[in-house]
Design an enzyme around this catalytic site. Structure first.
Site, PDB file in Angstrom:
ATOM      1  N   GLN A  70       1.028  -1.241   0.038  1.00 44.90           N
ATOM      2  CA  GLN A  70      -0.044  -0.091  -0.044  1.00 44.90           C
ATOM      3  C   GLN A  70       0.917   1.205   0.007  1.00 44.90           C
ATOM      4  OE1 GLN A  70      -3.747  -0.426   2.819  1.00 44.90           O
ATOM      5  NE2 GLN A  70      -2.373  -1.966   3.600  1.00 44.90           N
ATOM      6  N   ARG A  75       3.532   7.699  -5.010  1.00 47.21           N
ATOM      7  CA  ARG A  75       4.413   7.397  -6.157  1.00 47.21           C
ATOM      8  C   ARG A  75       5.397   8.906  -5.772  1.00 47.21           C
ATOM      9  NH1 ARG A  75       0.031   7.362 -10.521  1.00 47.21           N
ATOM     10  NH2 ARG A  75      -1.095   8.258  -8.764  1.00 47.21           N
ATOM     11  N   GLN A  81      13.570  -1.097  -0.184  1.00 50.52           N
ATOM     12  CA  GLN A  81      12.954  -2.033   0.877  1.00 50.52           C
ATOM     13  C   GLN A  81      13.837  -3.426   0.778  1.00 50.52           C
ATOM     14  OE1 GLN A  81       9.060  -3.239  -0.565  1.00 50.52           O
ATOM     15  NE2 GLN A  81       8.647  -4.432   1.393  1.00 50.52           N
ATOM     16  N   SER A  83      15.281  -6.978   0.275  1.00 55.25           N
ATOM     17  CA  SER A  83      14.868  -7.797  -0.930  1.00 55.25           C
ATOM     18  C   SER A  83      14.813  -9.193  -0.688  1.00 55.25           C
ATOM     19  CB  SER A  83      16.267  -7.685  -1.816  1.00 55.25           C
ATOM     20  OG  SER A  83      16.106  -8.638  -3.127  1.00 55.25           O
ATOM     21  N   GLN A  84      13.587 -10.054  -1.004  1.00 51.68           N
ATOM     22  CA  GLN A  84      13.473 -11.207  -1.218  1.00 51.68           C
ATOM     23  C   GLN A  84      14.263 -11.974  -2.161  1.00 51.68           C
ATOM     24  OE1 GLN A  84       9.093 -11.753  -0.793  1.00 51.68           O
ATOM     25  NE2 GLN A  84       9.249 -11.711   1.448  1.00 51.68           N
ATOM     26  N   ARG A 136      10.442 -17.430  -3.121  1.00 56.99           N
ATOM     27  CA  ARG A 136       9.890 -16.337  -2.314  1.00 56.99           C
ATOM     28  C   ARG A 136       8.215 -16.369  -2.852  1.00 56.99           C
ATOM     29  NH1 ARG A 136      11.649 -10.543  -5.097  1.00 56.99           N
ATOM     30  NH2 ARG A 136      11.572 -11.467  -7.219  1.00 56.99           N
ATOM     31  N   ARG A 154       5.037  17.937   1.453  1.00 55.70           N
ATOM     32  CA  ARG A 154       3.815  17.982   0.568  1.00 55.70           C
ATOM     33  C   ARG A 154       3.171  16.770   0.286  1.00 55.70           C
ATOM     34  NH1 ARG A 154       2.749  20.686  -5.447  1.00 55.70           N
ATOM     35  NH2 ARG A 154       0.367  20.949  -4.949  1.00 55.70           N
ATOM     36  N   ARG A 163      -4.046   8.195   4.585  1.00 51.59           N
ATOM     37  CA  ARG A 163      -3.716   7.138   5.416  1.00 51.59           C
ATOM     38  C   ARG A 163      -4.053   7.043   6.804  1.00 51.59           C
ATOM     39  NH1 ARG A 163      -3.831   3.097   1.542  1.00 51.59           N
ATOM     40  NH2 ARG A 163      -2.528   3.643  -0.270  1.00 51.59           N
TER      41      ARG A 163
HETATM   42  C1  LIG Z   1      -8.836   3.668   1.613  1.00 51.04           C
HETATM   43  C2  LIG Z   1      -8.066   3.539   0.500  1.00 51.04           C
HETATM   44  C3  LIG Z   1      -8.505   2.321  -0.419  1.00 51.04           C
HETATM   45  C4  LIG Z   1      -7.614   2.003  -1.548  1.00 51.04           C
HETATM   46  N1  LIG Z   1      -8.047   0.989  -2.209  1.00 51.04           N
HETATM   47  C5  LIG Z   1      -7.407   0.599  -3.564  1.00 51.04           C
HETATM   48  C6  LIG Z   1      -7.950  -0.529  -4.317  1.00 51.04           C
HETATM   49  O1  LIG Z   1      -8.748  -1.140  -3.809  1.00 51.04           O
HETATM   50  N2  LIG Z   1      -7.355  -0.877  -5.328  1.00 51.04           N
HETATM   51  C7  LIG Z   1      -6.051   0.042  -5.798  1.00 51.04           C
HETATM   52  O2  LIG Z   1      -5.389  -0.156  -6.730  1.00 51.04           O
HETATM   53  N3  LIG Z   1      -5.685   0.993  -5.144  1.00 51.04           N
HETATM   54  C8  LIG Z   1      -6.334   1.216  -3.858  1.00 51.04           C
HETATM   55  N4  LIG Z   1      -5.818   2.285  -3.083  1.00 51.04           N
HETATM   56  C9  LIG Z   1      -4.636   3.218  -3.467  1.00 51.04           C
HETATM   57  C10 LIG Z   1      -4.913   4.704  -4.131  1.00 51.04           C
HETATM   58  O3  LIG Z   1      -5.763   4.200  -5.340  1.00 51.04           O
HETATM   59  C11 LIG Z   1      -3.859   5.265  -4.387  1.00 51.04           C
HETATM   60  O4  LIG Z   1      -2.824   4.464  -5.444  1.00 51.04           O
HETATM   61  C12 LIG Z   1      -2.962   5.523  -3.265  1.00 51.04           C
HETATM   62  O5  LIG Z   1      -3.682   5.905  -2.223  1.00 51.04           O
HETATM   63  C13 LIG Z   1      -1.706   6.579  -3.754  1.00 51.04           C
HETATM   64  O6  LIG Z   1      -2.642   7.689  -3.913  1.00 51.04           O
HETATM   65  P1  LIG Z   1      -2.037   9.091  -4.879  1.00 51.04           P
HETATM   66  O7  LIG Z   1      -1.969   8.282  -6.097  1.00 51.04           O
HETATM   67  O8  LIG Z   1      -2.995  10.160  -4.435  1.00 51.04           O
HETATM   68  O9  LIG Z   1      -0.557   9.200  -4.379  1.00 51.04           O
HETATM   69  P2  LIG Z   1       0.777   9.612  -4.871  1.00 51.04           P
HETATM   70  O10 LIG Z   1       0.957   8.609  -6.150  1.00 51.04           O
HETATM   71  O11 LIG Z   1       1.729   9.811  -4.078  1.00 51.04           O
HETATM   72  O12 LIG Z   1       0.492  11.026  -5.991  1.00 51.04           O
HETATM   73  C14 LIG Z   1       0.190  12.148  -5.153  1.00 51.04           C
HETATM   74  C15 LIG Z   1      -0.644  12.821  -6.153  1.00 51.04           C
HETATM   75  O13 LIG Z   1       0.033  13.213  -7.288  1.00 51.04           O
HETATM   76  C16 LIG Z   1      -0.721  13.455  -8.413  1.00 51.04           C
HETATM   77  N5  LIG Z   1      -0.165  12.443  -9.426  1.00 51.04           N
HETATM   78  C17 LIG Z   1       0.545  11.502  -9.093  1.00 51.04           C
HETATM   79  N6  LIG Z   1       0.669  10.684 -10.193  1.00 51.04           N
HETATM   80  C18 LIG Z   1       0.164  11.039 -11.212  1.00 51.04           C
HETATM   81  C19 LIG Z   1      -0.435  10.639 -12.525  1.00 51.04           C
HETATM   82  N7  LIG Z   1       0.001   9.805 -13.190  1.00 51.04           N
HETATM   83  N8  LIG Z   1      -1.312  11.297 -13.069  1.00 51.04           N
HETATM   84  C20 LIG Z   1      -1.684  12.540 -12.435  1.00 51.04           C
HETATM   85  N9  LIG Z   1      -1.563  12.916 -11.089  1.00 51.04           N
HETATM   86  C21 LIG Z   1      -0.815  12.280 -10.550  1.00 51.04           C
HETATM   87  C22 LIG Z   1      -2.098  13.274  -7.754  1.00 51.04           C
HETATM   88  O14 LIG Z   1      -2.827  14.399  -7.675  1.00 51.04           O
HETATM   89  C23 LIG Z   1      -1.874  12.304  -6.638  1.00 51.04           C
HETATM   90  O15 LIG Z   1      -3.019  12.554  -5.817  1.00 51.04           O
HETATM   91  C24 LIG Z   1      -6.513   2.897  -1.979  1.00 51.04           C
HETATM   92  C25 LIG Z   1      -6.189   3.752  -1.062  1.00 51.04           C
HETATM   93  C26 LIG Z   1      -6.870   4.298   0.020  1.00 51.04           C
HETATM   94  C27 LIG Z   1      -6.483   5.373   0.750  1.00 51.04           C
END
Ligand SMILES: Cc1cc2nc3c(=O)[nH]c(=O)nc-3n(C[C@H](O)[C@H](O)[C@H](O)COP(=O)(O)OP(=O)(O)OC[C@H]3O[C@@H](n4cnc5c(N)ncnc54)[C@H](O)[C@@H]3O)c2cc1C
Length: 206
Positions: A70, A75, A81, A83-84, A136, A154, A163
């Site tokens: 998670q 990103r 991390q 490594s396995q 693994r 940020r 989270r």
């Molecule tokens: C309660 C909960 C349930 C979830 N359940 C699932 C699930 O069932 N399946 C699943 O696959 N994931 C799930 N996720 C993961 C979620 O979809 C996100 O991948 C994860 O929370 C990272 O968030 P983020 O992409 O906003 O963060 P980051 O990757 O850190 O990105 C931060 C911000 O940068 C911008 N950004 C980054 N990359 C891009 C891009 N390529 N294009 C446009 N803007 C970008 C966006 O504004 C983004 O919010 C869950 C997350 C939560 C909190």
């Protein structure tokens, strides 16, 4: 689970102020507490990019691979991390969810038995000559791991927004909570206690 803050930008909130004041050329307004006022204004107005100048690095260990899967979805961060492929899981440790501990009895036995069987199978595969990178494949999500993560302030605020929320999964909420507390000690305006309570859905307990 252990969460340690191993590096953080020195005088992080002062650096953010300096960057912010560059935008407005308002250095004459700086005093002992001006960083607090300015940071609050920057955050309220959505001028979040200024927060990117400060960053923090954590070591997180004794958490499950389910947790790190998670975590690495965030990103805007850097990760290293355990490594396995290169580290053999000769005696792997695993996380037992609290709810499972509460159930106890046969259900907990079933879980522990499966972990022991997985260890046996892993060891047999290794003894048969399989490389760790292939053995693994039988290891569980529960297997503990260690990860180093660096995020700017940020990205961290965004991470906490997602989270710390009551809808987030318990293990990542715990990690996020410990990370937040460590940051509150060094950057209490960017990571205020009141924000933590709001994000955690605990505001009413004040
Ligand atoms: C309660 C909960 C349930 C979830 N359940 C699932 C699930 O069932 N399946 C699943 O696959 N994931 C799930 N996720 C993961 C979620 O979809 C996100 O991948 C994860 O929370 C990272 O968030 P983020 O992409 O906003 O963060 P980051 O990757 O850190 O990105 C931060 C911000 O940068 C911008 N950004 C980054 N990359 C891009 C891009 N390529 N294009 C446009 N803007 C970008 C966006 O504004 C983004 O919010 C869950 C997350 C939560 C909190």
């Amino acid at each position: 689970m252990t969460v340690s803050l191993i590096r953080v930008t020195e005088n992080a909130e002062r650096l953010i102020e300096e960057a912010g004041r560059t935008c407005y050329q308002s250095f004459d307004k700086a005093d002992d507490t001006s960083h607090e006022r300015l940071i609050k204004v920057l955050i309220k107005s959505g001028h979040d990019s200024v927060l990117e100048h400060a960053a923090a690095t954590f070591v997180i260990s004794g958490v499950s691979r389910a947790l790190t899967h998670q975590l690495v979805r965030h990103r805007i961060a850097s990760y290293s991390q355990k490594s396995q492929r290169y580290c053999k899981e000769g005696q792997f440790e695993y996380v037992i969810p609290d709810k499972l501990k509460e159930l106890g009895g046969n259900t907990l036995d079933l879980y522990n038995k499966l972990m022991a069987e997985i260890q046996c199978t892993y060891d047999s595969l290794m003894q048969a000559g399989l490389k760790a990178e292939d053995a693994r494949f039988v290891l569980p999500n529960a297997c503990t791991t260690e990860i180093v993560v660096t995020m700017n302030f940020r990205a961290l605020r965004h991470f906490f927004h997602e989270r710390l929320a009551p809808t987030a999964q318990w293990e990542i909420r715990q990690v996020a909570s410990e990370m937040y507390d460590l940051l509150t000690a060094v950057a209490p305006t960017v990571f205020s206690l009141s924000d933590k309570l709001k994000l955690s859905g605990k505001e009413e307990s004040l």
